[in-house]
Motif scaffolding. Structure first.
Motif, PDB file in Angstrom:
ATOM      1  N   ARG A 239      88.307  24.857  16.050  1.00  0.00           N
ATOM      2  CA  ARG A 239      88.813  26.119  15.489  1.00  0.00           C
ATOM      3  C   ARG A 239      89.288  27.087  16.566  1.00  0.00           C
ATOM      4  O   ARG A 239      90.034  28.003  16.278  1.00  0.00           O
ATOM      5  N   GLN A 240      88.864  26.870  17.791  1.00  0.00           N
ATOM      6  CA  GLN A 240      89.245  27.750  18.890  1.00  0.00           C
ATOM      7  C   GLN A 240      90.542  27.319  19.565  1.00  0.00           C
ATOM      8  O   GLN A 240      91.113  28.073  20.352  1.00  0.00           O
ATOM      9  N   LEU A 241      91.021  26.118  19.265  1.00  0.00           N
ATOM     10  CA  LEU A 241      92.220  25.600  19.920  1.00  0.00           C
ATOM     11  C   LEU A 241      93.492  26.192  19.320  1.00  0.00           C
ATOM     12  O   LEU A 241      93.558  26.477  18.127  1.00  0.00           O
ATOM     13  N   SER A 242      94.511  26.315  20.160  1.00  0.00           N
ATOM     14  CA  SER A 242      95.826  26.759  19.694  1.00  0.00           C
ATOM     15  C   SER A 242      96.473  25.630  18.900  1.00  0.00           C
ATOM     16  O   SER A 242      96.060  24.462  18.976  1.00  0.00           O
TER      17      SER A 242
ATOM     18  N   ARG B 142      97.644  22.806  21.207  1.00  0.00           N
ATOM     19  CA  ARG B 142      96.538  21.947  21.673  1.00  0.00           C
ATOM     20  C   ARG B 142      96.029  21.054  20.540  1.00  0.00           C
ATOM     21  O   ARG B 142      95.650  19.896  20.776  1.00  0.00           O
TER      22      ARG B 142
ATOM     23  N   ALA C 231      83.605  23.706  15.468  1.00  0.00           N
ATOM     24  CA  ALA C 231      83.683  25.063  16.023  1.00  0.00           C
ATOM     25  C   ALA C 231      84.631  25.098  17.221  1.00  0.00           C
ATOM     26  O   ALA C 231      85.425  26.036  17.376  1.00  0.00           O
ATOM     27  N   LYS C 232      84.589  24.066  18.050  1.00  0.00           N
ATOM     28  CA  LYS C 232      85.494  23.999  19.199  1.00  0.00           C
ATOM     29  C   LYS C 232      86.934  23.804  18.737  1.00  0.00           C
ATOM     30  O   LYS C 232      87.859  24.400  19.298  1.00  0.00           O
TER      31      LYS C 232
END
Length: 106
Positions: free
Chosen positions: A79-82, A85, A76-77
């Protein structure tokens, strides 16, 4: 070293089992353990999955619930990264894996 899951523990599937219409992440209870000789994976019978009177046999397709939850939180974390990153993270993970390999050789 073989991973041995305790009887009656809850586990999650690590892959789809289309022949049973089960998906990665579905949860079941271990009801039987089949120890195998060294070098072979132990087998397990699972029940649950909201399927009454169905028992399936698996080997390496299961992990403990706590490990499943931890992996899902990490994903989940991620999936939030650009994209930038994610590339940095991939390079760092490659570095860590090389260090791990080197340390095991020593």
């Amino acid at each position: 070293m073989k991973v041995q899951h305790p009887l009656f523990s809850k586990v999650a599937l690590t892959q789809d089992l289309p022949e049973y219409n089960l998906k990665r992440g579905d949860i079941a209870t271990i009801v039987e353990h089949y120890p195998m000789p060294e070098g072979e994976e132990d087998g397990y019978s699972l029940e649950g999955f909201d399927l009454p009177h169905v028992t399936i046999e698996v080997s390496s397709q299961i992990i403990p619930i706590a490990q499943w939850q931890q992996e899902e939180m990490i994903l989940a974390k991620l999936r939030q990264l650009s994209g930038a990153r994610l590339l940095q993270l991939q390079e760092y993970l490659d570095f860590l894996l090389q260090q791990e390999k080197f340390e095991h050789q020593i």
